[in-house]
Design a protein around this motif. Structure first.
Motif, PDB file in Angstrom:
ATOM      1  N   MET A   1      84.685  -7.516  73.901  1.00  0.00           N
ATOM      2  CA  MET A   1      84.281  -6.797  72.684  1.00  0.00           C
ATOM      3  C   MET A   1      83.008  -7.438  72.121  1.00  0.00           C
ATOM      4  SD  MET A   1      86.499  -6.000  69.232  1.00  0.00           S
ATOM      5  CE  MET A   1      87.661  -5.009  70.162  1.00  0.00           C
ATOM      6  N   GLY A   2      82.052  -6.623  71.738  1.00  0.00           N
ATOM      7  CA  GLY A   2      80.796  -7.135  71.228  1.00  0.00           C
ATOM      8  C   GLY A   2      80.906  -7.621  69.798  1.00  0.00           C
ATOM      9  N   VAL A   3      79.965  -8.433  69.401  1.00  0.00           N
ATOM     10  CA  VAL A   3      79.992  -8.993  68.049  1.00  0.00           C
ATOM     11  C   VAL A   3      79.849  -7.906  66.999  1.00  0.00           C
ATOM     12  CG1 VAL A   3      77.524  -9.503  68.012  1.00  0.00           C
ATOM     13  CG2 VAL A   3      79.071 -10.827  66.581  1.00  0.00           C
ATOM     14  N   ARG A   4      79.088  -6.847  67.284  1.00  0.00           N
ATOM     15  CA  ARG A   4      78.950  -5.768  66.312  1.00  0.00           C
ATOM     16  C   ARG A   4      80.269  -5.032  66.126  1.00  0.00           C
ATOM     17  NH1 ARG A   4      74.986  -1.142  67.891  1.00  0.00           N
ATOM     18  NH2 ARG A   4      76.796  -0.489  69.080  1.00  0.00           N
ATOM     19  N   ASP A   5      81.032  -4.881  67.229  1.00  0.00           N
ATOM     20  CA  ASP A   5      82.314  -4.197  67.135  1.00  0.00           C
ATOM     21  C   ASP A   5      83.275  -4.953  66.237  1.00  0.00           C
ATOM     22  OD1 ASP A   5      81.435  -2.244  68.945  1.00  0.00           O
ATOM     23  OD2 ASP A   5      81.947  -3.513  70.640  1.00  0.00           O
ATOM     24  N   ILE A   6      83.131  -6.281  66.202  1.00  0.00           N
ATOM     25  CA  ILE A   6      84.039  -7.101  65.410  1.00  0.00           C
ATOM     26  C   ILE A   6      83.601  -7.146  63.950  1.00  0.00           C
ATOM     27  CG2 ILE A   6      85.027  -9.404  65.141  1.00  0.00           C
ATOM     28  CD1 ILE A   6      84.501  -9.828  68.130  1.00  0.00           C
ATOM     29  N   TYR A   7      82.327  -7.339  63.708  1.00  0.00           N
ATOM     30  CA  TYR A   7      81.866  -7.610  62.351  1.00  0.00           C
ATOM     31  C   TYR A   7      80.977  -6.516  61.749  1.00  0.00           C
ATOM     32  CZ  TYR A   7      83.628 -12.179  63.656  1.00  0.00           C
ATOM     33  OH  TYR A   7      84.432 -13.194  64.078  1.00  0.00           O
ATOM     34  N   GLY A   8      80.628  -5.489  62.524  1.00  0.00           N
ATOM     35  CA  GLY A   8      79.873  -4.376  61.980  1.00  0.00           C
ATOM     36  C   GLY A   8      78.432  -4.686  61.623  1.00  0.00           C
ATOM     37  N   ARG A   9      77.905  -5.779  62.141  1.00  0.00           N
ATOM     38  CA  ARG A   9      76.536  -6.185  61.828  1.00  0.00           C
ATOM     39  C   ARG A   9      75.628  -5.904  63.029  1.00  0.00           C
ATOM     40  NH1 ARG A   9      75.704 -10.492  57.992  1.00  0.00           N
ATOM     41  NH2 ARG A   9      73.631 -10.673  58.929  1.00  0.00           N
TER      42      ARG A   9
ATOM     43  N   VAL B   1      65.078 -14.796  63.751  1.00  0.00           N
ATOM     44  CA  VAL B   1      65.146 -14.421  62.346  1.00  0.00           C
ATOM     45  C   VAL B   1      65.364 -12.911  62.249  1.00  0.00           C
ATOM     46  CG1 VAL B   1      62.627 -14.138  62.104  1.00  0.00           C
ATOM     47  CG2 VAL B   1      64.006 -14.611  60.096  1.00  0.00           C
ATOM     48  N   ALA B   2      66.240 -12.530  61.334  1.00  0.00           N
ATOM     49  CA  ALA B   2      66.474 -11.118  61.037  1.00  0.00           C
ATOM     50  C   ALA B   2      66.313 -10.922  59.539  1.00  0.00           C
ATOM     51  CB  ALA B   2      67.871 -10.693  61.482  1.00  0.00           C
TER      52      ALA B   2
ATOM     53  N   ASP C   1      72.484  -6.608  63.341  1.00  0.00           N
ATOM     54  CA  ASP C   1      71.647  -7.762  63.654  1.00  0.00           C
ATOM     55  C   ASP C   1      72.431  -8.805  64.439  1.00  0.00           C
ATOM     56  OD1 ASP C   1      73.131  -8.089  61.269  1.00  0.00           O
ATOM     57  OD2 ASP C   1      71.874  -9.746  60.630  1.00  0.00           O
ATOM     58  N   TYR C   2      73.724  -8.958  64.147  1.00  0.00           N
ATOM     59  CA  TYR C   2      74.557  -9.867  64.924  1.00  0.00           C
ATOM     60  C   TYR C   2      74.611  -9.437  66.386  1.00  0.00           C
ATOM     61  CZ  TYR C   2      76.597 -12.383  60.913  1.00  0.00           C
ATOM     62  OH  TYR C   2      76.807 -13.178  59.814  1.00  0.00           O
ATOM     63  N   ALA C   3      74.685  -8.127  66.616  1.00  0.00           N
ATOM     64  CA  ALA C   3      74.742  -7.624  67.985  1.00  0.00           C
ATOM     65  C   ALA C   3      73.503  -8.029  68.767  1.00  0.00           C
ATOM     66  CB  ALA C   3      74.893  -6.100  67.980  1.00  0.00           C
ATOM     67  N   ILE C   4      72.337  -7.904  68.138  1.00  0.00           N
ATOM     68  CA  ILE C   4      71.089  -8.266  68.811  1.00  0.00           C
ATOM     69  C   ILE C   4      71.019  -9.772  69.030  1.00  0.00           C
ATOM     70  CG2 ILE C   4      68.578  -8.230  68.651  1.00  0.00           C
ATOM     71  CD1 ILE C   4      69.956  -5.492  69.139  1.00  0.00           C
ATOM     72  N   ILE C   5      71.369 -10.548  68.008  1.00  0.00           N
ATOM     73  CA  ILE C   5      71.338 -12.007  68.140  1.00  0.00           C
ATOM     74  C   ILE C   5      72.292 -12.458  69.237  1.00  0.00           C
ATOM     75  CG2 ILE C   5      71.843 -14.182  66.958  1.00  0.00           C
ATOM     76  CD1 ILE C   5      70.938 -12.735  64.343  1.00  0.00           C
ATOM     77  N   GLY C   6      73.467 -11.819  69.312  1.00  0.00           N
ATOM     78  CA  GLY C   6      74.415 -12.141  70.364  1.00  0.00           C
ATOM     79  C   GLY C   6      73.835 -11.935  71.749  1.00  0.00           C
ATOM     80  N   GLU C   7      72.962 -10.939  71.896  1.00  0.00           N
ATOM     81  CA  GLU C   7      72.307 -10.691  73.181  1.00  0.00           C
ATOM     82  C   GLU C   7      71.199 -11.705  73.455  1.00  0.00           C
ATOM     83  OE1 GLU C   7      70.806  -6.742  73.145  1.00  0.00           O
ATOM     84  OE2 GLU C   7      72.759  -5.795  72.889  1.00  0.00           O
ATOM     85  N   LEU C   8      70.506 -12.142  72.414  1.00  0.00           N
ATOM     86  CA  LEU C   8      69.349 -13.009  72.588  1.00  0.00           C
ATOM     87  C   LEU C   8      69.719 -14.446  72.960  1.00  0.00           C
ATOM     88  CD1 LEU C   8      67.116 -11.857  69.578  1.00  0.00           C
ATOM     89  CD2 LEU C   8      66.801 -11.293  71.993  1.00  0.00           C
TER      90      LEU C   8
ATOM     91  N   VAL D   1      67.577 -21.746  66.701  1.00  0.00           N
ATOM     92  CA  VAL D   1      67.889 -21.863  65.272  1.00  0.00           C
ATOM     93  C   VAL D   1      67.848 -20.448  64.702  1.00  0.00           C
ATOM     94  CG1 VAL D   1      67.272 -22.881  63.066  1.00  0.00           C
ATOM     95  CG2 VAL D   1      66.862 -24.163  65.178  1.00  0.00           C
ATOM     96  N   ILE D   2      68.946 -20.045  64.081  1.00  0.00           N
ATOM     97  CA  ILE D   2      69.121 -18.664  63.628  1.00  0.00           C
ATOM     98  C   ILE D   2      69.074 -18.598  62.109  1.00  0.00           C
ATOM     99  CG2 ILE D   2      70.729 -16.709  63.566  1.00  0.00           C
ATOM    100  CD1 ILE D   2      71.928 -17.828  66.199  1.00  0.00           C
ATOM    101  N   LEU D   3      68.371 -17.592  61.597  1.00  0.00           N
ATOM    102  CA  LEU D   3      68.343 -17.310  60.160  1.00  0.00           C
ATOM    103  C   LEU D   3      68.444 -15.793  60.009  1.00  0.00           C
ATOM    104  CD1 LEU D   3      68.000 -18.562  57.310  1.00  0.00           C
ATOM    105  CD2 LEU D   3      65.555 -18.111  57.531  1.00  0.00           C
ATOM    106  N   SER D   4      69.633 -15.320  59.683  1.00  0.00           N
ATOM    107  CA  SER D   4      69.872 -13.878  59.658  1.00  0.00           C
ATOM    108  C   SER D   4      70.114 -13.369  58.246  1.00  0.00           C
ATOM    109  CB  SER D   4      71.079 -13.534  60.556  1.00  0.00           C
ATOM    110  OG  SER D   4      71.269 -12.136  60.609  1.00  0.00           O
ATOM    111  N   GLN D   5      69.243 -12.468  57.802  1.00  0.00           N
ATOM    112  CA  GLN D   5      69.354 -11.806  56.498  1.00  0.00           C
ATOM    113  C   GLN D   5      69.298 -12.786  55.337  1.00  0.00           C
ATOM    114  OE1 GLN D   5      69.301  -8.575  56.344  1.00  0.00           O
ATOM    115  NE2 GLN D   5      70.360  -7.682  58.067  1.00  0.00           N
ATOM    116  N   THR D   6      68.577 -13.896  55.521  1.00  0.00           N
ATOM    117  CA  THR D   6      68.505 -14.921  54.479  1.00  0.00           C
ATOM    118  C   THR D   6      67.075 -15.341  54.168  1.00  0.00           C
ATOM    119  OG1 THR D   6      70.632 -15.756  55.312  1.00  0.00           O
ATOM    120  CG2 THR D   6      69.489 -17.146  53.761  1.00  0.00           C
ATOM    121  N   LEU D   7      66.132 -15.048  55.043  1.00  0.00           N
ATOM    122  CA  LEU D   7      64.753 -15.498  54.844  1.00  0.00           C
ATOM    123  C   LEU D   7      64.201 -15.076  53.494  1.00  0.00           C
ATOM    124  CD1 LEU D   7      62.208 -16.874  56.017  1.00  0.00           C
ATOM    125  CD2 LEU D   7      61.586 -14.651  57.008  1.00  0.00           C
ATOM    126  N   GLN D   8      64.503 -13.848  53.082  1.00  0.00           N
ATOM    127  CA  GLN D   8      63.977 -13.319  51.825  1.00  0.00           C
ATOM    128  C   GLN D   8      64.588 -13.997  50.611  1.00  0.00           C
ATOM    129  OE1 GLN D   8      65.957 -11.708  53.909  1.00  0.00           O
ATOM    130  NE2 GLN D   8      67.692 -10.887  52.750  1.00  0.00           N
TER     131      GLN D   8
END
Length: 204
Positions: free
Chosen positions: A1-9, A115-116, A11-18, A87-94
């Motif tokens: 199961m993909g990360v997006r399927d679990i958490y609905g995010r 970064v997302a 951006d998480y799905a893309i980061i999980g692939e990267l 190093v990940i920064l998701s939806q927090t840079l702003q």
């Protein structure tokens, strides 16, 4: 199961692939540790997280991930050069006080940075500002101006201009509208942008 399927995010799905399997990962502003837990279970990463909110830290630890409570901007100073692969920064840079310093710090301690961020130039944001004459309020930016955690608004073009100025190498960029990829006019059409990038001197 993909990360997006679990958490609905999305951006998480893309980061999980990267993120490559078996790598060292630091997630800044990791919240309840959902992404770190998924990466640990599915990519077998050696993951660490930093989170300000104590309740979120406790929930992250309960998920079985290593997270400590602290301010992500000062936490960057605690790590040696190239301590992590990502190093990940998701939806927090702003929400950071000194975003450029944070991005530089990410590239100092990590071989790659991910970064997302929500794209402030999305057409719904533009339309909201145009018609209301007030600070835009959309699904991406739901807060009133006086209680918003967002203190630096940026766009796809803003980030890419900064990367060019700083000499960073954008290795991959993914643009999303909801859960769907955006392939044309991302500065207008993308709700969320995700970048994988590195410092030029890090590239072998």
């Amino acid at each position: 199961m993909g990360v997006r399927d679990i958490y609905g995010r999305s951006d998480y799905a893309i980061i999980g692939e990267l993120v490559e399997p078996g790598t060292r990962v630091l997630d800044l502003g990791c919240g309840e540790g959902e992404l770190l837990a998924w990466l640990k279970d599915n990519k077998k990463v050696d993951g660490r997280g930093v989170e300000m909110e104590g309740a979120d830290v406790r929930k992250a630890i309960a998920r079985g991930v290593s997270v400590y409570q602290g301010d992500l901007e000062s936490a960057l100073e605690d790590y040696p050069d190239q301590a992590f692969d990502y190093v990940i920064l998701s939806q927090t840079l702003q929400q950071t006080q000194h975003p450029v310093k944070v991005l530089r710090g990410m590239l100092r301690i990590g071989k790659h940075a991910i970064v997302a961020f929500p794209n402030f130039a999305h057409w719904k944001v533009r339309l909201s500002h145009l018609w209301s004459g007030r600070s835009p309020r959309t699904g991406l930016f739901p807060y009133a101006w006086y209680d918003s955690p967002n203190i630096h608004f940026l766009t796809v073009l803003d980030f890419e201009a900064l990367a060019l100025k700083e000499g960073w190498r954008i290795e991959r960029s993914v643009f999303l509208s909801g859960h769907s990829p955006v392939s044309v006019f991302p500065n207008l059409m993308a709700e969320v942008a995700v970048y994988l990038f590195s410092a030029q001197w890090n590239v072998e």
